[in-house]
Design an enzyme around this catalytic site. Structure first.
Site: not given
Length: 453
Positions: A26, A22-23
């Site tokens: 980003h 997920h990170e």
């Protein structure tokens, strides 16, 4: 103790992988957009390990493994040197900021597809949706032991989990459903189930049981483990015998025996009990005897076969396995089905059709992580795929402090042509925190209630 340690370990492993992806979503898009990333952290709190790359980004693993974050250069976070302003997140065009924020949930969605692809290549072992016993609404709908459910309302059913999900959602909608089944003789049949007749406030976690279904793989096998001394069975049966029929009626599970014995006792006389003993098939004479329970005083017919204390898990009878290429469309199809189901569940909870008891917290997640890890890599991959998808959907909810809340701000900015005021965004943050705290509190409450009950 081993279950507690296993639950914690497998939850940390699952969350670690999902949060990292997920990170990374980003981080990767932020770097492509020219934003300076100050820290990439898996976990919260004090770093247990960290290192810095040539771009000045600190990569860290922190002590509390329940999340993570990517800290970007941003004037809202503190002073930024004039030379670094072009690399600040807040100075980027709104479409780039939308892409950076949306990249996290999209990474989880991509990971979900990849995990399901790996699961299908390995092959997921499961149980078919075969009826072991039917009563109540199921019996009224014409279901018979041995019926294998092939489709529900035109949607194909591969496993009993598929059948449970379809029945549960239909029950929440108070909707009757039509089944396509293959009976015990291999004939195609149609059955109906009047789920609209379920009582108000029914247990949404046990729809199949309330409707009268018992699945074949959950039934105790009719294997003789022990016989009562002096009973009719003690004179003709041996430990290890598997009963297959009584007086011509088939016996598929231990639960079939009692009603057949009562029927035979009322009829009177001697009958044949058919058993498999090793490689032999035997037909033996047996006659029930009238018995009175000394504790309850209840009187009934019996042959003296005691139920097994603990049965071994039934062998899997369904497998979903595909080659590397064939698994690709299957992974996308399964992702679409799970997404539709998850969004439908959220809608039903908002409208009151689904109970908020369906919301689970970290305790339940930890238990399921341990249980699926024990079942094998195929089930753990499925669990991680479902958790990754849930993480994507939750993060896209329009709640401030979540990715969806930030996307809402940027969409408003895109429409009105200017950013929201700091006061409006601060107010939204407080509202978001309150909503998130309430949601987490409800999830913990449900977890604790499940443990207690």
């Amino acid at each position: 103790m081993s279950d507690i340690v296993g639950s914690i370990w497998w939850m940390v492993v699952a969350l670690g992988v999902l949060v990292t992806f997920h990170e990374f979503g980003h981080y990767w898009v932020a770097r492509r957009c020219g934003v300076k990333v100050l820290r990439f952290s898996v976990g919260f709190g004090k770093p247990l390990w960290s290192r810095r790359n040539r771009n000045g980004t600190e990569f860290a693993i922190a002590a509390i493994p329940l999340g993570g974050y990517v800290k970007m250069l941003d004037e809202a976070e503190g002073d930024v040197a004039s030379s670094d302003l072009p690399q600040a997140f807040n100075r980027k065009p709104v479409l780039q900021r939308i892409a950076i924020v949306a990249a996290g949930p999209i990474a989880n969605l991509v990971l979900c597809v990849a995990l399901l692809w790996a699961m299908f290549v390995i092959g997921r072992q499961d149980y078919s949706a075969t009826v072991g016993h039917a009563q109540g609404l199921a019996a009224q709908g014409g279901f018979q032991p041995g019926d294998r459910i092939d489709a529900i309302d035109g949607q194909s059913v591969s496993t009993w989990g598929d059948a449970l999900q379809a029945m549960t959602l239909a029950a929440m909608d108070r909707r009757d459903v039509q089944f396509e089944v293959t009976d015990g003789l291999g004939n195609q049949r149609h059955r109906g189930l009047a789920l609209s007749a379920l009582p108000e406030g029914f247990d949404q976690e046990n729809v199949a049981g309330i409707a009268g279904f018992a699945w074949r793989h959950q039934m105790l096998p009719a294997v003789v483990e022990e016989t009562a001394p002096g009973s009719p069975a003690s004179r003709v049966l041996k430990p290890g015998d598997q009963v297959t029929a009584l007086d011509g009626d088939p016996v598929r599970s231990f639960g079939d025996l009692s009603p057949l014995v009562q029927k035979l006792g009322a009829k009177g006389g001697v009958a044949m009990i058919e058993v498999t003993r090793g490689d032999e098939r035997l037909a033996l004479n047996i006659k029930p005897q009238w018995t009175r329970d000394p504790e309850s005083g209840r009187e009934y017919w019996t042959v003296g076969i005691k139920p097994p204390q603990q049965a071994a898990p039934a062998a899997y009878d369904a497998e979903q396995q595909f080659g590397p290429l064939a698994a690709i469309p299957m992974a996308f199809r399964e992702t679409g089905k799970l997404t539709s189901s998850s969004l439908g569940m959220i809608r039903r909870m908002l409208t009151g059709q689904a109970s908020v008891k369906n919301i689970s917290g970290p305790l339940t997640i930890a238990q399921v992580a341990n249980a699926t890890a024990k079942r094998g890599p195929d089930w753990f991959l499925y669990f991680m795929a479902l958790l990754s998808l849930s993480l994507a959907i939750i993060n896209l909810l329009p709640i401030p402090v979540l990715d969806g809340g930030h996307l809402l701000y940027y969409l408003i900015e895109l429409v009105k042509g200017s950013p929201l005021s700091e006061r409006a965004m601060a107010t939204g943050q407080y509202v978001g925190l309150a909503m998130l705290a309430s949601l987490m509190g409800l999830a913990f409450y449900n977890d604790i209630l499940r443990l207690v009950t």
